[in-house]
Design an enzyme around this catalytic site. Structure first.
Site, mmCIF file in Angstrom:
data_model
loop_
_atom_site.group_PDB
_atom_site.id
_atom_site.type_symbol
_atom_site.label_atom_id
_atom_site.label_comp_id
_atom_site.label_asym_id
_atom_site.label_seq_id
_atom_site.Cartn_x
_atom_site.Cartn_y
_atom_site.Cartn_z
ATOM 1 N N GLU A 87 0.834 -1.211 0.000
ATOM 2 C CA GLU A 87 0.000 0.000 0.000
ATOM 3 C C GLU A 87 0.866 1.258 0.000
ATOM 4 O O GLU A 87 0.523 2.260 -0.641
ATOM 5 C CB GLU A 87 -0.940 -0.012 1.214
ATOM 6 C CG GLU A 87 -1.993 -1.113 1.167
ATOM 7 C CD GLU A 87 -2.850 -1.037 -0.081
ATOM 8 O OE1 GLU A 87 -3.383 0.054 -0.385
ATOM 9 O OE2 GLU A 87 -2.978 -2.063 -0.765
ATOM 10 N N TRP A 123 1.912 1.700 -3.567
ATOM 11 C CA TRP A 123 0.865 2.324 -4.388
ATOM 12 C C TRP A 123 0.901 3.841 -4.223
ATOM 13 O O TRP A 123 0.782 4.594 -5.195
ATOM 14 C CB TRP A 123 -0.513 1.791 -3.993
ATOM 15 C CG TRP A 123 -0.944 0.561 -4.716
ATOM 16 C CD1 TRP A 123 -1.070 -0.706 -4.211
ATOM 17 C CD2 TRP A 123 -1.340 0.461 -6.090
ATOM 18 N NE1 TRP A 123 -1.508 -1.564 -5.179
ATOM 19 C CE2 TRP A 123 -1.688 -0.886 -6.343
ATOM 20 C CE3 TRP A 123 -1.436 1.386 -7.139
ATOM 21 C CZ2 TRP A 123 -2.117 -1.336 -7.596
ATOM 22 C CZ3 TRP A 123 -1.867 0.947 -8.383
ATOM 23 C CH2 TRP A 123 -2.203 -0.393 -8.604
ATOM 24 N N TRP A 164 -19.694 10.902 -21.825
ATOM 25 C CA TRP A 164 -20.305 10.776 -20.499
ATOM 26 C C TRP A 164 -21.705 11.381 -20.486
ATOM 27 O O TRP A 164 -21.982 12.344 -21.211
ATOM 28 C CB TRP A 164 -19.432 11.477 -19.451
ATOM 29 C CG TRP A 164 -18.019 10.994 -19.390
ATOM 30 C CD1 TRP A 164 -16.902 11.672 -19.773
ATOM 31 C CD2 TRP A 164 -17.577 9.719 -18.914
ATOM 32 N NE1 TRP A 164 -15.786 10.909 -19.573
ATOM 33 C CE2 TRP A 164 -16.165 9.704 -19.040
ATOM 34 C CE3 TRP A 164 -18.210 8.591 -18.387
ATOM 35 C CZ2 TRP A 164 -15.386 8.604 -18.661
ATOM 36 C CZ3 TRP A 164 -17.438 7.505 -18.009
ATOM 37 C CH2 TRP A 164 -16.048 7.512 -18.147
ATOM 38 N N ASN A 195 -11.382 1.817 1.776
ATOM 39 C CA ASN A 195 -10.836 1.773 0.422
ATOM 40 C C ASN A 195 -11.628 0.854 -0.503
ATOM 41 O O ASN A 195 -11.817 1.154 -1.682
ATOM 42 C CB ASN A 195 -9.371 1.329 0.449
ATOM 43 C CG ASN A 195 -8.712 1.467 -0.909
ATOM 44 O OD1 ASN A 195 -8.664 2.555 -1.478
ATOM 45 N ND2 ASN A 195 -8.222 0.359 -1.457
ATOM 46 N N TRP A 237 -15.741 10.449 -14.543
ATOM 47 C CA TRP A 237 -15.004 10.138 -13.326
ATOM 48 C C TRP A 237 -14.488 11.391 -12.630
ATOM 49 O O TRP A 237 -14.318 11.411 -11.405
ATOM 50 C CB TRP A 237 -13.839 9.203 -13.632
ATOM 51 C CG TRP A 237 -12.780 9.761 -14.558
ATOM 52 C CD1 TRP A 237 -12.732 9.641 -15.916
ATOM 53 C CD2 TRP A 237 -11.623 10.518 -14.183
ATOM 54 N NE1 TRP A 237 -11.624 10.279 -16.419
ATOM 55 C CE2 TRP A 237 -10.920 10.823 -15.375
ATOM 56 C CE3 TRP A 237 -11.105 10.971 -12.978
ATOM 57 C CZ2 TRP A 237 -9.734 11.556 -15.394
ATOM 58 C CZ3 TRP A 237 -9.922 11.706 -12.977
ATOM 59 C CH2 TRP A 237 -9.254 11.992 -14.176
ATOM 60 N N TRP A 257 -9.380 6.939 -9.170
ATOM 61 C CA TRP A 257 -10.535 7.184 -10.032
ATOM 62 C C TRP A 257 -10.244 6.776 -11.479
ATOM 63 O O TRP A 257 -11.093 6.199 -12.155
ATOM 64 C CB TRP A 257 -10.966 8.645 -9.956
ATOM 65 C CG TRP A 257 -11.951 8.861 -8.848
ATOM 66 C CD1 TRP A 257 -11.684 9.292 -7.573
ATOM 67 C CD2 TRP A 257 -13.360 8.608 -8.900
ATOM 68 N NE1 TRP A 257 -12.841 9.321 -6.838
ATOM 69 C CE2 TRP A 257 -13.891 8.912 -7.624
ATOM 70 C CE3 TRP A 257 -14.219 8.157 -9.894
ATOM 71 C CZ2 TRP A 257 -15.241 8.781 -7.329
ATOM 72 C CZ3 TRP A 257 -15.574 8.020 -9.600
ATOM 73 C CH2 TRP A 257 -16.067 8.330 -8.336
#
Length: 472
Positions: A277, A280, A309, A344, A362, A385
């Site tokens: 993590e 990331w 969209w 998360n 998004w 996202w």
């Protein structure tokens, strides 16, 4: 002459290389924190809870620095563009000839820092830039071709290789060369006040280190099994503190390093998963450094820029308020709205639903998260996202559309998370909790929202739309 430490997202004393070097090389050290309200609140969408956490922590940090003889002043202003003149004036008023700070990597922050360097140089003030935000600064993790990594798994492998060669894991503490500061200046009123201050988020470096110690002692071993279960406290909840720099990633990694002589290898499963993590977090910071267009709201995958969209404000509003009729989605959004934090796994589920079930851009969800998250991190939020929308690097394949019902069955098996956040469903049996509409209708209970969309039909709509864009 005196030195100035310009604090930013590194609001700590331990393992702060800029502060440590300034104190080692100067007898007189000042500290300054600048809060550009328009930039942070209006442009970067800082949430009131994040600003409140920052402000409460600044009060404690000022006291802690004063005990080491360092005077912290806090100034509120308008935008990043004013930073150079404010710092130059401070240096002139206080006889400062060297300014120390830790580098930040998104494009707007990098441009601000370059402008400050130029302004200070005109006043014969030297800048000393350190790296205290990440374990491995951008540019130190490269492919064999000398490029940056665009996919997480090989990045993680190479990043750990760099960590394995790291030899300096010693705690860095500034040396206090002055008497204690007794007359500390008053910190201005919080520019974005928040009335909903939560006891879940204590402030002060020692409180946060204690919080981390409790996580290591009680939850780290099972982290790989518990982290995806939103109904339990299975995560460290240190993200807000990492974002403000209250705790250093070096401090956290050093604790993990003590668990394995071959660190970063040889860790037990829970600790190894938690280190991933941290990787990331660093991966998204590296991407921001190498791809400035990400800071301009562009898709990482250029061929996906033309997704048509839907302009559906009513649907977006229902998603924001947690009234989609999909319990796991609504529970996540209500947790966010009520606490400023979301598990998360729920961030992924709610993001996937907005983009793929509702076909809403998004970027609207990204902004809403930043406006409400106490731990809002632009690189991590943007990366998450784009991953969910299948437009980013290392993105989930576009044809993978989360089924909200299956997700809730898997990660909230007894429905306790849903019941905690959706009061209308508190009496629904587990058998019906993931899709309660028939059960509620039989009992003439109509206070919970009807489904906003049929998932199967919405999935096909998204796949057809995205396939056309990809095949362009």
């Amino acid at each position: 002459m005196a030195a100035l430490v310009w604090f930013r997202n590194d609001l700590r004393i331990q393992d702060n290389p800029a502060l440590a070097q300034a104190c080692a090389e100067h007898d007189k050290v000042y500290a300054l924190y600048l809060f550009p309200k328009t930039t942070f609140v209006d442009t970067h969408f800082w949430s009131p809870r994040k600003t409140d956490l920052l402000w409460r922590h600044l009060q404690q940090l000022q006291q802690d620095l004063a005990a080491s003889g360092v005077l912290l002043k806090v100034k509120c202003h308008d935008t990043f563009s004013q930073s150079g003149s404010i710092i130059s004036d401070f240096c002139a008023e206080n006889g400062v000839n060297e300014v120390y700070f830790n580098a930040e990597y998104p494009v707007h922050e990098a441009r601000r820092d370059k402008a400050v360097e130029v302004a200070l140089k005109h006043h014969n003030v030297t800048t000393i830039i350190k790296h205290g935000l990440l374990l491995v600064p951008p540019g130190q993790v490269k492919t064999q071709q000398g490029d940056y990594y665009k996919v997480f798994t090989p990045f993680n492998k190479a990043w750990r290789k760099v960590l394995a060669e790291h030899t300096d894991w010693q705690l860095t503490q500034p040396t206090a060369k002055q008497t204690t500061v007794s007359d500390t200046p008053q910190i201005p009123d919080c520019p974005a006040p928040c009335t909903d201050t939560s006891s879940d988020w204590p402030v002060g470096e020692q409180s946060v280190l204690s919080k981390f110690g409790q996580f290591v002692g009680h939850s780290l071993a099972d982290y790989h099994e518990q982290r995806d279960k939103p109904a339990i406290e299975g995560t460290s909840k240190l993200s807000a503190y990492l974002e403000l720099g209250v705790v250093s990633p070096k401090t956290l990694a050093r604790n993990l390093q003590s668990l394995s002589p071959s660190f970063p290898h040889g860790l037990e499963k829970g600790a190894d998963t938690w280190l991933t993590e941290l990787a990331w977090r660093e991966f998204y910071q590296h991407l921001m450094f190498f791809e400035p267009r990400l800071s301009r709201g562009e898709n990482y995958q250029k061929q996906t820029q033309g997704v048509p969209w839907r302009d559906a404000e009513d649907d977006f509003k229902r998603w924001c308020e947690g009234r989609t009729g999909y319990p796991i989605v609504d529970a996540g959004m209500r947790q966010l709205n009520q606490t400023g934090w979301m598990h998360n796994r729920l961030r992924m589920i709610t993001a996937n639903f907005l983009v793929k079930d509702l076909l809403i851009d998004w970027r609207k969800g990204e902004q809403y998260f930043m406006q409400n998250l106490i731990d809002g991190s632009f690189p991590a939020n943007n990366g998450g996202w784009q991953w969910s929308a299948s437009v980013g690097t290392d993105a989930v394949p576009y044809f993978r559309v989360f089924n909200p019902i299956r997700q809730s069955e898997k990660f909230d098996p007894d429905g306790s998370y849903i019941r905690k956040w959706i009061d209308e469903l508190k009496d629904v049996p587990t058998k019906h909790i993931y899709w309660p509409h028939s059960w509620l209708k039989q009992r003439n209970q109509q206070d919970y929202a009807a489904p906003i969309v049929d998932h199967s039909a919405a999935r096909e709509r998204f796949l057809t739309t995205f396939k056309q864009v990809k095949n362009g």
